[in-house]
Design an enzyme around this catalytic site. Structure first.
Site, PDB file in Angstrom:
ATOM      1  N   GLY A 117       0.821  -1.201   0.000  1.00 54.89           N
ATOM      2  CA  GLY A 117       0.000   0.000   0.000  1.00 54.89           C
ATOM      3  C   GLY A 117       0.856   1.252   0.000  1.00 54.89           C
ATOM      4  O   GLY A 117       2.048   1.217   0.320  1.00 54.89           O
ATOM      5  N   CYS A 118       0.249   2.379  -0.346  1.00 57.37           N
ATOM      6  CA  CYS A 118       1.000   3.632  -0.484  1.00 57.37           C
ATOM      7  C   CYS A 118       1.468   4.176   0.861  1.00 57.37           C
ATOM      8  O   CYS A 118       2.651   4.470   1.051  1.00 57.37           O
ATOM      9  CB  CYS A 118       0.175   4.673  -1.240  1.00 57.37           C
TER      10      CYS A 118
END
Length: 307
Positions: A117-118
């Site tokens: 995920g970012c």
């Protein structure tokens, strides 16, 4: 798609869509006008070498159940379906967590990748060197702000321009879904560590993540810098900055810039990245390069939009 169209080793075979089959891709993605003549399709080619899954969270499992691919097909999934160890084995596929700065050798041997995920990427890159040294012994306080593109393409109340502009707000305080993968990675380096207190914010900009994390640290600033430089000495896209960092340095690039600052017994770690590139598609291409034996930065030599 923009990255793949400019990658010297890649040809796009098909772009699958459940809602836009038969429509020109460039009519939806206007930035690809004159770059791609293909149409979306609802038919897969089961023999492709690489499959990128860009589905909403929870939908990758459904897609792989309904569609069969060749045993030679390598899969890179951008959802959160396979990031945690308890979810990594699916239908005999073993998904490797695709953070190159942590799992480069495993990625090079992998056939299936769970792209991080970012927020998770940005925060892990801020904390991994401390975990490897066994120095995350106290609570870590994290405040990170993301652009509106982090919320996806579908408009909501909090992504509407008139709401987001000149505004800032927090969401999912202390319970964000990326905490699980962050803690998993840190525990792989340091079994017992302090609690992470994560406060995510919505920023009034489109792209980028600006994260600050601080924790008690007894060493000197120079010792901390040496620690980080050693950890990232072979990292192509993660850089320790001498000066304070900002979003303009990294938007439209696959880089993460990290900066260290010491105040009394607190070490402040600032990390910045583009949530759509190093936080998603760019890292997916980086993982593809590693899996296929290409140069790691191939197709990812991108210029920051600093001016």
């Amino acid at each position: 798609m923009r990255l793949l169209l400019n990658h010297s080793k890649v040809t796009i075979d098909f772009v699958f869509s459940t809602t836009r089959s038969g429509m020109k891709i460039s009519n939806t993605h206007l930035d690809l006008l004159d770059l791609i003549e293909m149409q979306f399709t609802d038919t897969i080619n089961p023999e492709v070498d690489i499959l990128f899954l860009c589905l909403g969270h929870g939908n990758s499992r459904k897609f792989l159940t309904e569609n069969q691919f060749s045993s030679k097909t390598r899969i890179i999934d951008l959802s959160n379906d396979f990031r945690l160890k308890e979810d990594a084995n699916f239908k005999g596929f073993e998904f490797v967590y695709g953070l190159p700065e942590l799992n480069r050798e495993s990625i090079q041997k992998a056939h299936h990748i769970a792209n991080p995920g970012c927020f998770a990427t940005c925060i892990q890159l801020a904390l991994l060197p401390l975990a490897e040294a066994g120095l995350l012994n106290k609570d870590v306080h994290i405040n990170a702000t993301t652009g509106s593109t982090g919320a996806g393409v579908m408009p909501t109340t909090t992504t509407h321009f008139s709401w987001r502009s000149n505004n800032i707000s927090w969401y999912k305080p202390f319970t964000h879904q990326h905490l699980g993968e962050i803690e998993q990675s840190l525990q792989s380096l340091q079994k017992e560590s302090g609690t992470l207190h994560f406060l995510p914010n919505r920023g009034n900009f489109a792209r980028g993540i600006f994260s600050t994390a601080y924790t008690q640290y007894k060493g000197s600033l120079e010792e901390a810098k040496s620690l980080y430089k050693a950890f990232y000495q072979d990292a192509v896209f993660t850089n320790l900055a001498d000066q304070e960092v900002n979003l303009k340095q990294i938007v439209n690039t696959n880089h993460c810039h990290v900066h260290l600052y010491k105040h009394k017994d607190q070490l402040l770690i600032t990390s910045v990245l583009d949530n759509l590139l190093k936080g998603a598609s760019g890292q997916a291409i980086q993982n593809m390069n590693l899996m296929m034996g290409y140069k790691e930065d191939l197709g990812l030599r991108l210029k920051a939009m600093i001016y």
